[in-house]
Design a protein around this motif. Structure first.
Motif, short mmCIF file in Angstrom:
data_model
loop_
_atom_site.label_atom_id
_atom_site.label_comp_id
_atom_site.label_asym_id
_atom_site.label_seq_id
_atom_site.Cartn_x
_atom_site.Cartn_y
_atom_site.Cartn_z
N TYR A 30 81.44 45.32 44.05
CA TYR A 30 82.51 45.46 43.06
C TYR A 30 81.97 45.29 41.64
O TYR A 30 82.39 45.99 40.71
CB TYR A 30 83.60 44.43 43.34
N GLY A 31 81.03 44.38 41.46
CA GLY A 31 80.43 44.19 40.14
C GLY A 31 79.74 45.45 39.64
O GLY A 31 79.80 45.79 38.46
N ILE A 32 79.08 46.18 40.55
CA ILE A 32 78.45 47.45 40.18
C ILE A 32 79.52 48.45 39.74
O ILE A 32 79.34 49.20 38.78
CB ILE A 32 77.64 48.01 41.37
N GLY A 33 80.66 48.45 40.43
CA GLY A 33 81.76 49.34 40.08
C GLY A 33 82.28 49.08 38.68
O GLY A 33 82.61 50.03 37.94
N GLY A 34 82.37 47.81 38.30
CA GLY A 34 82.83 47.48 36.95
C GLY A 34 81.90 48.03 35.89
O GLY A 34 82.34 48.53 34.84
N THR A 35 80.60 47.98 36.14
CA THR A 35 79.63 48.54 35.21
C THR A 35 79.76 50.06 35.13
O THR A 35 79.73 50.65 34.05
CB THR A 35 78.21 48.16 35.65
N ALA A 36 79.94 50.70 36.29
CA ALA A 36 80.12 52.16 36.32
C ALA A 36 81.36 52.56 35.53
O ALA A 36 81.37 53.58 34.83
CB ALA A 36 80.24 52.64 37.77
N PHE A 37 82.43 51.76 35.61
CA PHE A 37 83.65 52.03 34.86
C PHE A 37 83.37 52.04 33.36
O PHE A 37 83.80 52.94 32.63
CB PHE A 37 84.71 50.98 35.20
N GLY A 38 82.65 51.02 32.89
CA GLY A 38 82.35 50.93 31.47
C GLY A 38 81.51 52.09 30.97
O GLY A 38 81.74 52.61 29.88
N VAL A 39 80.54 52.53 31.77
CA VAL A 39 79.69 53.64 31.36
C VAL A 39 80.47 54.96 31.40
O VAL A 39 80.29 55.83 30.55
CB VAL A 39 78.44 53.72 32.25
N ALA A 40 81.36 55.11 32.39
CA ALA A 40 82.15 56.34 32.50
C ALA A 40 83.00 56.56 31.26
O ALA A 40 83.18 57.70 30.81
CB ALA A 40 83.02 56.29 33.75
N ILE A 41 83.54 55.48 30.69
CA ILE A 41 84.37 55.60 29.49
C ILE A 41 83.59 56.25 28.36
O ILE A 41 84.15 57.04 27.57
CB ILE A 41 84.90 54.22 29.07
N ARG A 42 82.30 55.98 28.27
CA ARG A 42 81.49 56.58 27.21
C ARG A 42 81.38 58.08 27.37
O ARG A 42 81.17 58.80 26.40
CB ARG A 42 80.08 55.96 27.23
N HIS A 43 81.55 58.58 28.60
CA HIS A 43 81.35 60.01 28.85
C HIS A 43 82.63 60.82 28.87
O HIS A 43 82.62 62.00 28.49
CB HIS A 43 80.61 60.20 30.18
N ILE A 44 83.75 60.25 29.33
CA ILE A 44 84.98 61.05 29.42
C ILE A 44 86.19 60.35 28.81
O ILE A 44 87.31 60.86 28.91
CB ILE A 44 85.30 61.45 30.88
N GLY A 45 86.00 59.20 28.20
CA GLY A 45 87.12 58.52 27.58
C GLY A 45 87.85 57.59 28.54
O GLY A 45 87.69 57.65 29.76
N PHE A 46 88.69 56.73 27.96
CA PHE A 46 89.36 55.69 28.74
C PHE A 46 90.37 56.27 29.72
O PHE A 46 90.44 55.86 30.88
CB PHE A 46 90.07 54.73 27.78
#
Length: 364
Positions: A84-100
């Protein structure tokens, strides 16, 4: 055994959803800290310190509980929390690419569906550890509950669409994602959604630990002992990423007052640490109340994860409306968020009614 009370359960889930919807608001007040500095500070609070404090305060004879709890359950809970911790990091990086908004819609929508249905499907393949999907479908009110999950998923998607329209409307003022990349962002969002659902699996894996706590008189707070393992697992992977960023960017001095990026002046340490602590407290608070709601859902406990996700999106959207984040959008965009909110409210009502029917049938 905790008496089923679906209406109270939904209310407690709503409190947890409010904490989830607002837990990252304090981040806006943090000054002269890099993201990784703030993130490690709040993670240390919500994923390491508070789960231990919460268990010590609410679990009688905690040492005996930990000695009696199955080692397999503790290990699996920890490892799933780490995922789950890895998923939280992926969420934060995804925002940089396609927005919140798109990230939120894909990740939370997937998490809602997978976190709700995968555990009973797995139990159908390996029976003997709780209600299977067939058991759930045979209960009174199951149709209403399933309809609520489906409608809620549509509502989450509509919120994502409305949010995307809002981003387009306000692009000139706010700017777009720093590194727009649709394909990469969608892949990371899907990964975040899947691994976010894994947190629900971590709580499921910890049921045997909670049962040990219940035998020692923990009552409705028995689930708090599970967070010792699920949250510290998440902390391990999150801290590893933050430490790596800190080493790469040489930002560890910020914890002692150095300003991020070599900016003049010093970071306001006391306010920053307090804001990080509030973030951690709110994040932990969402699952503290999630557990209190979950144990009262009766026949359809499995729906707790969907209820939590739907209420999270509903309440976070309402917070945005209350803070007038949509006032400068076009009428079409405001109509889209209004429609999404109505759909989410309908989903909550369907889930509440289905759980009420199930609870009444179970009592009879």
């Amino acid at each position: 055994m905790v008496e089923a009370s679906p209406f109270l359960g939904i209310g407690l889930h709503a409190v947890g959803g409010f904490f989830a919807a607002t837990c990252y608001t304090p981040q806006k007040g943090v000054r002269k800290w890099s993201w990784q500095t703030y993130w490690l500070a709040q993670a240390s609070c919500c994923w390491l310190l508070l789960p231990i404090v919460g268990a010590v305060l609410t679990i009688p004879e905690l040492g005996a509980v930990l000695r009696e709890a199955p080692g397999e359950a503790m290990r699996n809970c920890f490892l799933l929390g780490a995922a789950y911790g890895i998923g939280g990091t992926a969420f934060g990086v995804a925002i940089r690419h396609i927005g919140f908004s798109l990230t939120y819609a894909v990740a939370v929508g997937l998490s809602s569906v997978l976190g709700t249905f995968v555990p009973p499907i797995v139990r159908s393949l390996f029976p003997g550890k709780g209600d299977t999907l067939g058991d759930i479908l045979s209960k009174t009110g199951s149709g209403w509950v399933l309809a609520g999950v489906a409608v809620g998923t549509v509502g989450i998607a509509l919120c994502g669409l409305a949010g995307r329209l809002k981003e387009v409307d306000l692009r000139d003022r706010q700017g777009g994602p720093a590194e727009f990349n649709l394909a990469k962002g969608l892949v990371l969002s899907a990964l975040a959604g899947f691994l976010s659902a894994v947190y629900g699996f971590a709580l499921e894996a910890g049921e045997a630990i909670a049962k040990a706590a219940a035998r020692h008189g923990a009552g409705v707070y028995a689930g708090n002992v599970v967070y010792i393992f699920s949250n510290t697992g998440a902390y391990l992977t999150t801290a590893a990423y933050c430490v790596w960023l800190g080493l790469r960017n040489r930002s560890f001095g910020e914890f002692a007052g150095k300003a991020a990026g070599g900016a003049p002046g010093r970071a306001p340490l006391l306010p920053n640490y307090l804001l990080a602590a509030v973030t951690g407290l709110f994040w932990y608070g969402q699952f503290f109340f999630y557990n209190l709601g979950h144990v009262r859902m009766g026949a359809f406990r499995f729906s707790s994860w969907a209820i939590h996700m739907i209420l999270l999106v509903l309440l976070s959207s309402l917070v945005g409306v209350a803070f007038r984040e949509w006032r400068d959008c076009r009428p079409r965009t405001r109509a889209a968020i209004a429609t999404a909110l109505l759909v989410l409210v309908a989903a909550v009502l369907l889930l509440t009614y289905g759980n009420h029917l199930g609870g009444r049938a179970e009592a009879a």
